[in-house]
Scaffold this motif. Sequence first.
Motif, PDB file in Angstrom:
ATOM      1  N   ASP A  11       0.850  -1.196   0.000  1.00  0.00           N
ATOM      2  CA  ASP A  11       0.000   0.000   0.000  1.00  0.00           C
ATOM      3  C   ASP A  11       0.882   1.241   0.000  1.00  0.00           C
ATOM      4  N   VAL A  12       0.318   2.344  -0.490  1.00  0.00           N
ATOM      5  CA  VAL A  12       0.959   3.649  -0.421  1.00  0.00           C
ATOM      6  C   VAL A  12      -0.072   4.628   0.132  1.00  0.00           C
ATOM      7  N   LYS A  13       0.267   5.306   1.228  1.00  0.00           N
ATOM      8  CA  LYS A  13      -0.635   6.277   1.833  1.00  0.00           C
ATOM      9  C   LYS A  13      -0.154   7.679   1.484  1.00  0.00           C
ATOM     10  N   TYR A  14      -1.001   8.449   0.834  1.00  0.00           N
ATOM     11  CA  TYR A  14      -0.656   9.829   0.492  1.00  0.00           C
ATOM     12  C   TYR A  14      -1.316  10.739   1.519  1.00  0.00           C
ATOM     13  N   TRP A  15      -0.526  11.191   2.481  1.00  0.00           N
ATOM     14  CA  TRP A  15      -1.056  11.986   3.570  1.00  0.00           C
ATOM     15  C   TRP A  15      -1.321  13.429   3.137  1.00  0.00           C
ATOM     16  N   THR A  16      -0.312  14.054   2.567  1.00  0.00           N
ATOM     17  CA  THR A  16      -0.410  15.427   2.084  1.00  0.00           C
ATOM     18  C   THR A  16       0.298  15.497   0.729  1.00  0.00           C
ATOM     19  N   LYS A  17       0.439  16.680   0.220  1.00  0.00           N
ATOM     20  CA  LYS A  17       1.116  16.864  -1.065  1.00  0.00           C
ATOM     21  C   LYS A  17       2.554  16.352  -1.023  1.00  0.00           C
ATOM     22  N   ASN A  18       3.202  16.459   0.143  1.00  0.00           N
ATOM     23  CA  ASN A  18       4.621  16.112   0.237  1.00  0.00           C
ATOM     24  C   ASN A  18       4.936  14.956   1.172  1.00  0.00           C
ATOM     25  N   ILE A  23       4.015   0.868   2.501  1.00  0.00           N
ATOM     26  CA  ILE A  23       3.929  -0.360   3.279  1.00  0.00           C
ATOM     27  C   ILE A  23       4.331  -1.497   2.365  1.00  0.00           C
ATOM     28  N   LEU A  24       5.262  -2.312   2.815  1.00  0.00           N
ATOM     29  CA  LEU A  24       5.743  -3.401   1.975  1.00  0.00           C
ATOM     30  C   LEU A  24       5.886  -4.670   2.789  1.00  0.00           C
ATOM     31  N   ASN A  25       5.919  -5.769   2.061  1.00  0.00           N
ATOM     32  CA  ASN A  25       6.140  -7.065   2.671  1.00  0.00           C
ATOM     33  C   ASN A  25       7.448  -7.628   2.151  1.00  0.00           C
ATOM     34  N   HIS A  63       5.929  -3.904   6.696  1.00  0.00           N
ATOM     35  CA  HIS A  63       6.866  -2.879   7.156  1.00  0.00           C
ATOM     36  C   HIS A  63       6.504  -1.529   6.534  1.00  0.00           C
ATOM     37  N   GLU A  64       6.483  -0.515   7.395  1.00  0.00           N
ATOM     38  CA  GLU A  64       6.002   0.805   6.970  1.00  0.00           C
ATOM     39  C   GLU A  64       7.095   1.850   7.153  1.00  0.00           C
ATOM     40  N   PHE A  65       7.149   2.799   6.187  1.00  0.00           N
ATOM     41  CA  PHE A  65       8.158   3.852   6.208  1.00  0.00           C
ATOM     42  C   PHE A  65       7.489   5.179   5.873  1.00  0.00           C
ATOM     43  N   TYR A  66       7.804   6.193   6.660  1.00  0.00           N
ATOM     44  CA  TYR A  66       7.205   7.526   6.534  1.00  0.00           C
ATOM     45  C   TYR A  66       8.205   8.423   5.803  1.00  0.00           C
ATOM     46  N   ILE A  67       7.761   9.043   4.699  1.00  0.00           N
ATOM     47  CA  ILE A  67       8.705   9.674   3.781  1.00  0.00           C
ATOM     48  C   ILE A  67       8.230  11.067   3.373  1.00  0.00           C
ATOM     49  N   SER A  68       9.180  11.975   3.257  1.00  0.00           N
ATOM     50  CA  SER A  68       8.918  13.310   2.717  1.00  0.00           C
ATOM     51  C   SER A  68       9.364  13.341   1.261  1.00  0.00           C
ATOM     52  N   ASN A  69       8.456  13.708   0.393  1.00  0.00           N
ATOM     53  CA  ASN A  69       8.759  13.755  -1.037  1.00  0.00           C
ATOM     54  C   ASN A  69       9.556  15.031  -1.341  1.00  0.00           C
ATOM     55  N   LEU A  79       9.728   6.895  -5.281  1.00  0.00           N
ATOM     56  CA  LEU A  79       8.984   6.185  -4.244  1.00  0.00           C
ATOM     57  C   LEU A  79       7.524   6.640  -4.235  1.00  0.00           C
ATOM     58  N   TYR A  80       7.344   7.929  -4.427  1.00  0.00           N
ATOM     59  CA  TYR A  80       6.005   8.529  -4.393  1.00  0.00           C
ATOM     60  C   TYR A  80       5.088   7.928  -5.467  1.00  0.00           C
ATOM     61  N   LYS A  81       5.681   7.488  -6.564  1.00  0.00           N
ATOM     62  CA  LYS A  81       4.907   6.965  -7.696  1.00  0.00           C
ATOM     63  C   LYS A  81       4.688   5.462  -7.635  1.00  0.00           C
ATOM     64  N   LEU A  82       5.199   4.802  -6.598  1.00  0.00           N
ATOM     65  CA  LEU A  82       5.031   3.357  -6.498  1.00  0.00           C
ATOM     66  C   LEU A  82       3.561   2.981  -6.354  1.00  0.00           C
ATOM     67  N   LYS A  83       3.216   1.816  -6.898  1.00  0.00           N
ATOM     68  CA  LYS A  83       1.852   1.300  -6.841  1.00  0.00           C
ATOM     69  C   LYS A  83       1.845  -0.056  -6.141  1.00  0.00           C
ATOM     70  N   ILE A  84       0.668  -0.477  -5.728  1.00  0.00           N
ATOM     71  CA  ILE A  84       0.514  -1.785  -5.100  1.00  0.00           C
ATOM     72  C   ILE A  84       1.037  -2.873  -6.034  1.00  0.00           C
ATOM     73  N   ASN A  85       1.809  -3.799  -5.468  1.00  0.00           N
ATOM     74  CA  ASN A  85       2.448  -4.938  -6.149  1.00  0.00           C
ATOM     75  C   ASN A  85       3.728  -4.566  -6.891  1.00  0.00           C
ATOM     76  N   ASP A  86       4.130  -3.296  -6.856  1.00  0.00           N
ATOM     77  CA  ASP A  86       5.452  -2.950  -7.390  1.00  0.00           C
ATOM     78  C   ASP A  86       6.530  -3.565  -6.493  1.00  0.00           C
ATOM     79  N   LYS A  87       7.714  -3.722  -7.054  1.00  0.00           N
ATOM     80  CA  LYS A  87       8.832  -4.302  -6.316  1.00  0.00           C
ATOM     81  C   LYS A  87       9.801  -3.202  -5.873  1.00  0.00           C
TER      82      LYS A  87
END
Length: 250
Positions: A11-18, A23-25, A63-69, A79-87
């Motif tokens: 999953d990718v959670k887009y909290w704000t613009k940046n 979340i990855l396995n 495993h989850e990681f919080y990132i500033s674009n 990273l911001y453009k990653l989609k579900i099932n990407d590697k």
Amino acid sequence: MTEWIIGNIKDVKYWTKNLFSIILNAEVNNFIAGQFAKLALKINGEKIQRIYSYINSPKDKNHEFYISNIKGGKFTPYLYKLKINDKIMISKNASGIFTLNNIKVCENLWMLSTGTGIGPYLSILQDGICFKKFKKIILVHTIRYINDFNYLYIIKKIKKKYKNKFVLQIILTRNNHINDSILYGYIPNLIRSGDLEKKIGIKIHKNNSHVMLCGNPNMIKETRKILEINKNLSRNFINKSGNITSEQYW
């Protein structure tokens, strides 16, 4: 040398613009709450890597990681453009000593953070060992705007479970008054003036406190200096016990 394995984006959670989280396995080795992993992608034929703290508890399977674009950055926009099932590549072994293992038991553990620097604290808090080791945990989180506090749902669960053992203090750096429970300004200034301790109702003292610092390097440098001069605290090392433990990534 880093041992890399392939992780699968869940999953990718887009909290704000940046601000966003991925979340990855991946079958990584066990890590200690507060440690970080290396993430990497092949970009234009080159492997680009950066380090990010685990946000999840070591007990979690994902495993989850919080990132500033970073606009114009070499890595985070991808990273911001990653989609579900990407590697994605992730280091099999975690690193870092920003953990509770090297911190002596004391009454009050202060967790001071700016921005995505809240990441390792979320892992430590969800792991829960800190609540057995210290009488009170004080999380101080500085953000620009209240909408930048993107893990409030986790904090609420922790507060509900541990009640008065856990204290949260939000600091905003932009002048948009929300309510009287929030402070405005910057951590170093609020410690120097005494306003942070007054608001929380707890003193930072070398005999009963340990302070963890994570986030902006300037905040860490200035806060550490104030704690050393004004509070007579000292830096904590593996071979020399002190009251200040810090982590910075850039």
